[in-house]
Scaffold this motif. Structure first.
Motif, PDB file in Angstrom:
ATOM      1  N   UNK A 159       0.965  -1.140   0.116  1.00 35.90           N
ATOM      2  CA  UNK A 159       0.007  -0.492   0.185  1.00 35.90           C
ATOM      3  C   UNK A 159       0.848   1.176   0.379  1.00 35.90           C
ATOM      4  N   UNK A 160       1.928   1.137   0.859  1.00 35.12           N
ATOM      5  CA  UNK A 160       2.826   2.399   0.242  1.00 35.12           C
ATOM      6  C   UNK A 160       3.385   2.333  -0.792  1.00 35.12           C
ATOM      7  N   UNK A 161       4.048   1.292  -1.387  1.00 34.91           N
ATOM      8  CA  UNK A 161       5.101   1.710  -2.555  1.00 34.91           C
ATOM      9  C   UNK A 161       3.567   1.959  -3.458  1.00 34.91           C
ATOM     10  N   UNK A 162       2.721   1.385  -4.059  1.00 34.75           N
ATOM     11  CA  UNK A 162       1.450   2.354  -4.706  1.00 34.75           C
ATOM     12  C   UNK A 162       1.525   3.831  -4.532  1.00 34.75           C
ATOM     13  N   UNK A 163       0.968   3.921  -3.223  1.00 29.96           N
ATOM     14  CA  UNK A 163       0.544   5.673  -2.530  1.00 29.96           C
ATOM     15  C   UNK A 163       1.827   6.505  -2.933  1.00 29.96           C
ATOM     16  N   UNK A 218      -4.818   6.155 -11.194  1.00 27.50           N
ATOM     17  CA  UNK A 218      -5.879   5.400 -10.662  1.00 27.50           C
ATOM     18  C   UNK A 218      -5.391   4.163 -10.802  1.00 27.50           C
ATOM     19  N   UNK A 219      -4.743   3.394 -11.701  1.00 27.94           N
ATOM     20  CA  UNK A 219      -5.302   1.906 -10.936  1.00 27.94           C
ATOM     21  C   UNK A 219      -3.797   1.441 -10.149  1.00 27.94           C
ATOM     22  N   UNK A 220      -2.663   2.876  -9.788  1.00 22.55           N
ATOM     23  CA  UNK A 220      -1.943   2.408  -8.445  1.00 22.55           C
ATOM     24  C   UNK A 220      -3.096   2.558  -6.998  1.00 22.55           C
ATOM     25  N   UNK A 221      -4.106   4.307  -7.814  1.00 16.02           N
ATOM     26  CA  UNK A 221      -5.074   3.967  -5.884  1.00 16.02           C
ATOM     27  C   UNK A 221      -5.459   2.521  -5.997  1.00 16.02           C
ATOM     28  N   UNK A 222      -6.613   1.968  -6.990  1.00  9.48           N
ATOM     29  CA  UNK A 222      -6.664   1.141  -6.703  1.00  9.48           C
ATOM     30  C   UNK A 222      -6.225  -0.257  -6.199  1.00  9.48           C
ATOM     31  N   UNK A 223      -4.838  -0.341  -6.445  1.00  5.56           N
ATOM     32  CA  UNK A 223      -3.637  -1.124  -5.793  1.00  5.56           C
ATOM     33  C   UNK A 223      -3.862  -1.572  -4.278  1.00  5.56           C
ATOM     34  N   UNK A 224      -3.699   0.181  -4.064  1.00  3.76           N
ATOM     35  CA  UNK A 224      -3.179   0.273  -2.990  1.00  3.76           C
ATOM     36  C   UNK A 224      -4.185   0.264  -1.787  1.00  3.76           C
ATOM     37  N   UNK A 225      -5.475   0.424  -2.537  1.00  2.00           N
ATOM     38  CA  UNK A 225      -7.190   0.509  -1.111  1.00  2.00           C
ATOM     39  C   UNK A 225      -6.761  -1.148  -1.241  1.00  2.00           C
ATOM     40  N   UNK A 226      -6.907  -1.935  -2.147  1.00  2.00           N
ATOM     41  CA  UNK A 226      -7.261  -3.385  -2.385  1.00  2.00           C
ATOM     42  C   UNK A 226      -6.246  -4.204  -1.473  1.00  2.00           C
ATOM     43  N   UNK A 232      -9.149   4.637   6.666  1.00  2.00           N
ATOM     44  CA  UNK A 232      -9.342   5.213   6.249  1.00  2.00           C
ATOM     45  C   UNK A 232      -9.136   5.800   5.259  1.00  2.00           C
ATOM     46  N   UNK A 233      -8.386   5.163   4.519  1.00  2.00           N
ATOM     47  CA  UNK A 233      -7.344   4.828   2.869  1.00  2.00           C
ATOM     48  C   UNK A 233      -8.581   5.258   1.895  1.00  2.00           C
ATOM     49  N   UNK A 234      -9.592   4.607   2.226  1.00  2.00           N
ATOM     50  CA  UNK A 234     -10.480   4.718   1.058  1.00  2.00           C
ATOM     51  C   UNK A 234     -11.361   5.355   0.824  1.00  2.00           C
ATOM     52  N   UNK A 235     -11.701   5.622   2.295  1.00  2.00           N
ATOM     53  CA  UNK A 235     -13.290   6.511   2.547  1.00  2.00           C
ATOM     54  C   UNK A 235     -12.659   8.394   1.627  1.00  2.00           C
ATOM     55  N   UNK A 236     -11.011   7.755   2.187  1.00  2.00           N
ATOM     56  CA  UNK A 236     -10.842   9.345   1.968  1.00  2.00           C
ATOM     57  C   UNK A 236     -10.169   9.709   0.126  1.00  2.00           C
ATOM     58  N   UNK A 237     -10.115   9.032  -0.154  1.00  2.00           N
ATOM     59  CA  UNK A 237      -9.536   8.573  -0.963  1.00  2.00           C
ATOM     60  C   UNK A 237     -11.180   8.855  -2.613  1.00  2.00           C
ATOM     61  N   UNK A 238     -12.557   8.451  -2.164  1.00  2.00           N
ATOM     62  CA  UNK A 238     -13.594   8.746  -2.832  1.00  2.00           C
ATOM     63  C   UNK A 238     -14.242   9.896  -3.312  1.00  2.00           C
TER      64      UNK A 238
END
Length: 391
Positions: A159-163, A218-226, A232-238
């Protein structure tokens, strides 16, 4: 003789206890030191990444400020925007603290000098645009240096790597490409002939760059969320990601690729929307990275304390075992010393004082135990002595 043997055995047990204690304690100490060194190394890496996040937090607003400066300069405004002045001051502050460690000191000094010279560059729009492109590219290079030298780009957590890839690589490129797209649209509208054709080629390149970068982002953010453990990450990104996507859709409409000239007003609106969304998105991502690193640092601190406690307990137990063993050895030695005559024989002979003296008789020593002498007739008391005639 037996006391000496037991003493040697006791000393041997004590020596063996000391040897066993050392044999147990040395590997335990070696293991503890290795665990402590690895823990310290990981803590240092986390601290370096946290320094990198702090540097990126100050550096991110500079990208948007330089985009604003570029647009103002192309419109003939010579003075440096206040946003650029404030952003430069923030980066200067973090570079003074972390520049040597993160290897940005020389890069930032060169970039800062070039930024200060931007207001002095005047003349043709292409000249002004080229100067700002150079400065923006140098800024992106500092992003790369920070993420590499802080080891953020080698973080073990997905998650940190993708972010960090989003906030330190894809977002600066996206903001820069969108700002160039908007400014090139203005330049295309104001030009003609070969210059216009050349500018449209540059515009098309930047448009494709925006599309590719946004897709990767967009792909990197989706990978980070997964992959993340953050609640809190998913909710804050939406909300911020939705605003960002709307800006991208508006930019694509304004680009009008394959048609006539791009729609300048649509692109300007899209640029403003994207910059606002990316600034908010950048803040959210950097805050999430910082929180994840704080959690890791806390875990490492707990493991360090746990290692100290376990090592201390091991030392105490070994010390107690040693004291108990030595105490048992001393008790054994004391018991062996208190046993008199063990392994020996005590023989005493009483000297006789001779004759039939009472008390010295070999038949018991009492006055009534004496044997009569040879030829004597015992006198049993009370009788008369016989005459010779009767004998």
């Amino acid at each position: 003789m037996s006391v000496s043997v037991n003493s040697r055995r006791t000393r041997l047990r004590s020596a063996l206890a000391v040897v066993l204690t050392v044999l147990v304690l040395l590997p335990a100490a070696g293991l503890f030191l290795r665990v402590l060194q690895e823990n310290s190394k990981q803590r240092d890496n986390v601290q370096k990444e946290q320094d990198g996040v702090e540097y990126l937090t100050a550096l991110s607003p500079l990208v948007s400020a330089l985009a604003e400066s570029q647009a103002a300069a192309l419109q003939g405004v010579p003075s440096e925007p206040a946003s650029v002045t404030a952003a430069v001051a923030r980066v200067q502050g973090v570079d003074e603290r972390f520049g040597d460690e993160l290897g940005t000191r020389a890069r930032w000094a060169d970039l800062k000098t070039k930024i200060s010279k931007l207001p002095t560059i005047t003349g043709a729009a292409n000249k002004v645009f080229t100067a700002h492109v150079e400065v923006a590219d140098l800024t992106i290079e500092i992003f790369d240096a920070v993420r590499e030298n802080s080891t953020l780009n080698r973080d073990p957590d997905s998650d940190i790597w993708f972010l960090q890839e989003v906030v330190a690589e894809q977002m600066p490129v996206a903001v820069t490409a969108v700002s160039r797209l908007s400014d090139l649209a203005n330049m295309v509208a104001a030009s003609s002939g070969a210059t216009k054709a050349n500018l449209k080629t540059q515009f098309g390149y930047q448009s494709l760059r925006v599309s590719e970068t946004v897709g990767e982002l967009t792909d990197s953010l989706q990978e980070a969320v997964d992959e993340t453990n953050s609640d809190t990450l998913s909710g804050n990104l939406v909300s911020n990601l939705d605003s960002f996507r709307r800006g991208i859709e508006a930019a694509n409409r304004g680009a009008n690729l394959g048609g006539a000239d791009p729609n300048v007003s649509t692109l300007v609106t899209a640029q403003s929307t994207l910059q606002t969304a990316l600034a908010a998105l950048s803040g959210v991502i950097l805050k999430e990275i910082s929180g994840l690193l704080d959690d890791r640092s806390g875990t490492l601190t707990y493991k360090q304390i746990e290692a100290f406690v376990l090592f201390g307990v091991a030392i105490v137990l070994i010390a107690l075992a040693t004291v108990w063993t030595r105490s048992r050895a001393r008790q054994a030695q004391s018991g062996a010393t208190d046993q008199p005559g063990e392994g020996s024989r005590d023989v005493s002979v009483q000297a006789s004082s001779g004759g039939n003296a009472p008390g010295n008789s070999p038949f018991g020593g009492g006055p009534y135990d004496s044997a009569p002498g040879y030829g004597e007739v015992p006198n049993y008391g009370g009788g008369r002595e016989r005459s010779g005639a009767l004998r």
